[in-house]
Enzyme design. Structure first.
Site, PDB file in Angstrom:
ATOM      1  N   ARG A 258       0.795   7.976  -7.237  1.00  0.00           N
ATOM      2  CA  ARG A 258      -0.309   7.153  -6.734  1.00  0.00           C
ATOM      3  C   ARG A 258      -1.642   7.545  -7.356  1.00  0.00           C
ATOM      4  O   ARG A 258      -2.649   6.898  -7.130  1.00  0.00           O
ATOM      5  CB  ARG A 258      -0.426   7.294  -5.209  1.00  0.00           C
ATOM      6  CG  ARG A 258       0.791   6.839  -4.471  1.00  0.00           C
ATOM      7  CD  ARG A 258       0.788   7.292  -3.025  1.00  0.00           C
ATOM      8  NE  ARG A 258      -0.164   6.600  -2.178  1.00  0.00           N
ATOM      9  CZ  ARG A 258       0.010   5.380  -1.682  1.00  0.00           C
ATOM     10  NH1 ARG A 258       1.107   4.718  -1.974  1.00  0.00           N
ATOM     11  NH2 ARG A 258      -0.898   4.832  -0.911  1.00  0.00           N
TER      12      ARG A 258
ATOM     13  N   TYR B 279      -8.440  17.062   2.481  1.00  0.00           N
ATOM     14  CA  TYR B 279      -9.219  16.527   1.368  1.00  0.00           C
ATOM     15  C   TYR B 279     -10.617  17.072   1.574  1.00  0.00           C
ATOM     16  O   TYR B 279     -11.253  16.772   2.595  1.00  0.00           O
ATOM     17  CB  TYR B 279      -9.298  14.993   1.427  1.00  0.00           C
ATOM     18  CG  TYR B 279      -8.067  14.252   0.973  1.00  0.00           C
ATOM     19  CD1 TYR B 279      -7.434  14.557  -0.228  1.00  0.00           C
ATOM     20  CD2 TYR B 279      -7.552  13.208   1.742  1.00  0.00           C
ATOM     21  CE1 TYR B 279      -6.320  13.850  -0.649  1.00  0.00           C
ATOM     22  CE2 TYR B 279      -6.438  12.496   1.325  1.00  0.00           C
ATOM     23  CZ  TYR B 279      -5.828  12.815   0.129  1.00  0.00           C
ATOM     24  OH  TYR B 279      -4.734  12.118  -0.282  1.00  0.00           O
TER      25      TYR B 279
ATOM     26  N   ARG C  41       7.570   8.724   1.289  1.00  0.00           N
ATOM     27  CA  ARG C  41       7.815   7.314   1.623  1.00  0.00           C
ATOM     28  C   ARG C  41       9.026   7.087   2.536  1.00  0.00           C
ATOM     29  O   ARG C  41       8.941   6.225   3.434  1.00  0.00           O
ATOM     30  CB  ARG C  41       7.941   6.496   0.340  1.00  0.00           C
ATOM     31  CG  ARG C  41       6.612   6.332  -0.409  1.00  0.00           C
ATOM     32  CD  ARG C  41       6.802   5.478  -1.651  1.00  0.00           C
ATOM     33  NE  ARG C  41       5.558   5.218  -2.364  1.00  0.00           N
ATOM     34  CZ  ARG C  41       5.042   6.011  -3.313  1.00  0.00           C
ATOM     35  NH1 ARG C  41       5.651   7.132  -3.649  1.00  0.00           N
ATOM     36  NH2 ARG C  41       3.913   5.675  -3.926  1.00  0.00           N
TER      37      ARG C  41
ATOM     38  N   PRO D 259       2.077  14.774   3.908  1.00  0.00           N
ATOM     39  CA  PRO D 259       0.901  14.139   4.522  1.00  0.00           C
ATOM     40  C   PRO D 259       0.756  12.700   4.047  1.00  0.00           C
ATOM     41  O   PRO D 259       0.764  12.431   2.850  1.00  0.00           O
ATOM     42  CB  PRO D 259      -0.263  14.998   4.008  1.00  0.00           C
ATOM     43  CG  PRO D 259       0.241  15.638   2.753  1.00  0.00           C
ATOM     44  CD  PRO D 259       1.725  15.818   2.930  1.00  0.00           C
TER      45      PRO D 259
ATOM     46  N   SER E  69      -2.306  14.486   7.653  1.00  0.00           N
ATOM     47  CA  SER E  69      -3.295  14.140   6.627  1.00  0.00           C
ATOM     48  C   SER E  69      -4.730  14.229   7.154  1.00  0.00           C
ATOM     49  O   SER E  69      -4.986  13.982   8.337  1.00  0.00           O
ATOM     50  CB  SER E  69      -3.027  12.709   6.160  1.00  0.00           C
ATOM     51  OG  SER E  69      -4.099  12.201   5.421  1.00  0.00           O
TER      52      SER E  69
ATOM     53  N   LYS F 274      -1.796  21.411  -3.118  1.00  0.00           N
ATOM     54  CA  LYS F 274      -0.843  20.314  -3.339  1.00  0.00           C
ATOM     55  C   LYS F 274      -1.324  19.467  -4.513  1.00  0.00           C
ATOM     56  O   LYS F 274      -2.481  19.033  -4.527  1.00  0.00           O
ATOM     57  CB  LYS F 274      -0.747  19.451  -2.081  1.00  0.00           C
ATOM     58  CG  LYS F 274       0.104  18.192  -2.231  1.00  0.00           C
ATOM     59  CD  LYS F 274       0.296  17.495  -0.895  1.00  0.00           C
ATOM     60  CE  LYS F 274       1.137  16.248  -0.995  1.00  0.00           C
ATOM     61  NZ  LYS F 274       0.387  15.058  -1.382  1.00  0.00           N
TER      62      LYS F 274
ATOM     63  N   GLY G 293       9.336  11.990  -5.084  1.00  0.00           N
ATOM     64  CA  GLY G 293      10.551  11.406  -5.643  1.00  0.00           C
ATOM     65  C   GLY G 293      11.841  11.734  -4.920  1.00  0.00           C
ATOM     66  O   GLY G 293      12.911  11.314  -5.360  1.00  0.00           O
TER      67      GLY G 293
ATOM     68  N   HIS H 272       1.542  13.234  -6.200  1.00  0.00           N
ATOM     69  CA  HIS H 272       1.064  12.322  -5.164  1.00  0.00           C
ATOM     70  C   HIS H 272       1.921  11.043  -5.113  1.00  0.00           C
ATOM     71  O   HIS H 272       1.440   9.943  -4.836  1.00  0.00           O
ATOM     72  CB  HIS H 272      -0.395  11.950  -5.431  1.00  0.00           C
ATOM     73  CG  HIS H 272      -1.238  11.783  -4.200  1.00  0.00           C
ATOM     74  ND1 HIS H 272      -2.205  12.683  -3.840  1.00  0.00           N
ATOM     75  CD2 HIS H 272      -1.257  10.829  -3.235  1.00  0.00           C
ATOM     76  CE1 HIS H 272      -2.813  12.269  -2.728  1.00  0.00           C
ATOM     77  NE2 HIS H 272      -2.229  11.147  -2.335  1.00  0.00           N
TER      78      HIS H 272
ATOM     79  N   ARG I 179      -5.311   1.889  -8.265  1.00  0.00           N
ATOM     80  CA  ARG I 179      -4.284   1.237  -7.432  1.00  0.00           C
ATOM     81  C   ARG I 179      -4.288  -0.271  -7.670  1.00  0.00           C
ATOM     82  O   ARG I 179      -4.851  -1.054  -6.882  1.00  0.00           O
ATOM     83  CB  ARG I 179      -4.544   1.542  -5.951  1.00  0.00           C
ATOM     84  CG  ARG I 179      -4.701   3.023  -5.614  1.00  0.00           C
ATOM     85  CD  ARG I 179      -3.379   3.706  -5.351  1.00  0.00           C
ATOM     86  NE  ARG I 179      -3.526   5.137  -5.157  1.00  0.00           N
ATOM     87  CZ  ARG I 179      -3.738   5.744  -3.985  1.00  0.00           C
ATOM     88  NH1 ARG I 179      -3.822   5.029  -2.889  1.00  0.00           N
ATOM     89  NH2 ARG I 179      -3.828   7.051  -3.907  1.00  0.00           N
TER      90      ARG I 179
ATOM     91  N   THR J 194      -5.182  19.341  -0.939  1.00  0.00           N
ATOM     92  CA  THR J 194      -4.733  18.409  -1.983  1.00  0.00           C
ATOM     93  C   THR J 194      -5.775  18.366  -3.095  1.00  0.00           C
ATOM     94  O   THR J 194      -6.949  18.058  -2.844  1.00  0.00           O
ATOM     95  CB  THR J 194      -4.497  17.010  -1.391  1.00  0.00           C
ATOM     96  OG1 THR J 194      -3.465  17.115  -0.415  1.00  0.00           O
ATOM     97  CG2 THR J 194      -4.081  16.003  -2.458  1.00  0.00           C
TER      98      THR J 194
ATOM     99  N   TYR K 191       0.841  -1.203   0.000  1.00  0.00           N
ATOM    100  CA  TYR K 191       0.000   0.000   0.000  1.00  0.00           C
ATOM    101  C   TYR K 191       0.877   1.254   0.000  1.00  0.00           C
ATOM    102  O   TYR K 191       0.607   2.226  -0.702  1.00  0.00           O
ATOM    103  CB  TYR K 191      -0.944   0.004   1.214  1.00  0.00           C
ATOM    104  CG  TYR K 191      -1.770   1.258   1.284  1.00  0.00           C
ATOM    105  CD1 TYR K 191      -2.865   1.437   0.442  1.00  0.00           C
ATOM    106  CD2 TYR K 191      -1.424   2.293   2.152  1.00  0.00           C
ATOM    107  CE1 TYR K 191      -3.602   2.614   0.472  1.00  0.00           C
ATOM    108  CE2 TYR K 191      -2.156   3.471   2.184  1.00  0.00           C
ATOM    109  CZ  TYR K 191      -3.244   3.624   1.335  1.00  0.00           C
ATOM    110  OH  TYR K 191      -3.959   4.796   1.355  1.00  0.00           O
TER     111      TYR K 191
ATOM    112  N   SER L 136       3.498  18.383  -7.260  1.00  0.00           N
ATOM    113  CA  SER L 136       3.406  16.999  -6.765  1.00  0.00           C
ATOM    114  C   SER L 136       2.522  16.184  -7.689  1.00  0.00           C
ATOM    115  O   SER L 136       1.561  16.709  -8.257  1.00  0.00           O
ATOM    116  CB  SER L 136       2.776  17.013  -5.367  1.00  0.00           C
ATOM    117  OG  SER L 136       2.443  15.706  -4.940  1.00  0.00           O
TER     118      SER L 136
ATOM    119  N   GLY M  99      -1.681   9.339   4.850  1.00  0.00           N
ATOM    120  CA  GLY M  99      -2.845   8.804   5.560  1.00  0.00           C
ATOM    121  C   GLY M  99      -2.635   7.361   5.963  1.00  0.00           C
ATOM    122  O   GLY M  99      -1.646   6.718   5.578  1.00  0.00           O
TER     123      GLY M  99
END
Ligand SMILES: Cc1cc2nc3c(=O)[nH]c(=O)nc-3n(C[C@H](O)[C@H](O)[C@H](O)COP(=O)(O)O)c2cc1C
Length: 363
Positions: free
Chosen positions: A263, A128, A315, A77, A106, A236, A293, A260, A163, A154, A24, A258, A79
């Site tokens: 994703r 969001y 990440r 952020p 988030s 964002k 990145g 995201h 996904r 965002t 995920y 960005s 989630g």
């Protein structure tokens, strides 16, 4: 825990987590073209160092919205952190606070925004927009009340990206309640339920799922958020210079370039490819942050040299959380700070403010 290579960090996180939550975090949408380009495209730019400069002291600090931050790093952020570590957002907040690095919490956090706010001095709130404007307004007011310093809206999630990996794994952390810290504690959301989450979890999750995203939200609706808060608002997910221009016209205070982390829209351009046109268009009128990145200090130097005012780490710190909770996050971010410091010195740069495009060459 001291891990110096991104790939080693990723592998440690892979070993620490069940395959589904690991995927995920790690995966992107589609066949991950954009996820890969975010990293690969940094290599289109090379640093062309200058020597015989006095780099005995380095200044990594930046200023944004009248405030000085000691490094250009922000924690992106993220989630559903409860699937990564039991202390979830609170561990991240504590690490951020010890480091003096701002955390962007988030909307779909595991802990509530108030619980997170209590752990960290410097924090922004990522929004969001809900399909129910009353809930959106409630989140913004709660964030302002809890002491958040900015709203990060965002814009790149009118719907959840394709996904493929999560579909294959039949894994949906939203359905496990890992993204419910703010919804379940929200008085406006609770008022709309026939039964509270404590007595009917599944019904509350299904209601939250219906309200989570706002695909009909447009530029005109931004005034709703502008009206309810005095906080700076950043968008964002900006990738097109025309959207950056529009952001300025609509009174937005900053943009975050960005995609995201690959994703959302697979096949869209990498963030580092998008950045120069946006910087050219904005011409310093509002801050431009960079996200998606960043894997090492040289990436940060490149983004800042191309005109970004700061960068978001995503990440990498989540993997730190997976491996060793609060200490893991702290250790990963510390390494990123040291790497940036050494990269600046070896490039002949003593201050973030003196990074300019001249330092780079396109290959
Ligand atoms: C597991 C995960 C969850 C995320 N959740 C959110 C979120 O709730 N809100 C948001 O604006 N971005 C979210 N993002 C995107 C990050 O803020 C950031 O844009 C992305 O991680 C940058 O890519 P990178 O980590 O590859 O550098 C999430 C990213 C990941 C990996």
């Amino acid at each position: 825990m001291t891990i110096f290579h991104y790939i080693d960090l990723e592998n440690k996180a892979r070993n620490a987590l069940h395959p589904h939550p690991f995927s995920y975090v790690q995966s992107g949408s589609g066949d991950e073209e954009t996820l890969q380009d975010n990293v690969k495209d940094f290599r289109k730019w090379k640093i062309r160092p200058r020597f015989l400069q006095d780099v005995s002291e380095r200044n990594l600090s930046i200023s944004l919205f009248g405030k000085t931050y000691k490094t250009p790093y922000f924690l992106a952020p993220v989630g559903n952190l409860g699937i990564v570590h039991p202390e979830a957002d609170l561990a991240v907040a504590r690490a951020a606070d010890r480091l003096g690095i701002p955390m962007i919490a988030s909307t779909v956090s595991t802990n509530s925004l108030e619980e997170i706010a209590a752990e960290v001095e410097d924090k922004w709130f990522q929004l969001y927009c809900s399909s129910d404007p009353e809930i959106t307004v409630s989140f913004v007011k709660r964030a302002e009340q809890a002491g958040y310093g900015a709203i990060v809206l965002t814009v790149d999630m009118p719907a959840l990206g394709w996904r493929a990996t999560d579909f294959t794994n039949q894994y949906a952390p939203f359905k496990l309640g890992a993204a419910s810290g703010n919804y379940f504690s929200d008085p406006v959301f609770r008022d709309k339920l026939t039964r509270f989450p404590e007595s009917d979890f599944n019904a509350a999750i299904s209601e939250q799922t219906k309200l989570l995203f706002a695909p009909s939200f447009t530029w005109e609706n931004i005034s709703l958020i502008r009206r309810v808060t005095k906080l700076p608002i950043l968008l964002k997910g900006i990738l097109h210079p025309a959207d950056a221009e529009k952001a300025i016209q609509y009174g937005i205070d900053g943009v975050i370039v960005s995609n995201h982390g690959g994703r959302q829209l697979d096949g869209c351009l990498s963030s580092i490819v998008a950045l120069p046109d946006i910087v050219n268009c904005v011409e310093g009128r509002i801050p431009v942050l960079f996200d998606s990145g960043i894997r090492k200090g040289a990436d940060v130097v490149k983004a800042l040299a191309l005109g970004a005012d700061g960068v978001l780490l995503g990440r990498p710190y989540v993997y730190g959380l997976a491996v060793n909770g609060e200490e893991g996050v702290k250790s990963v971010v510390e390494n990123f700070i040291k790497d940036l410091d050494v990269t600046m010195a070896t490039a002949g740069i003593s201050s973030v403010s003196s990074l300019s495009r001249d330092l780079l060459i396109k290959v």
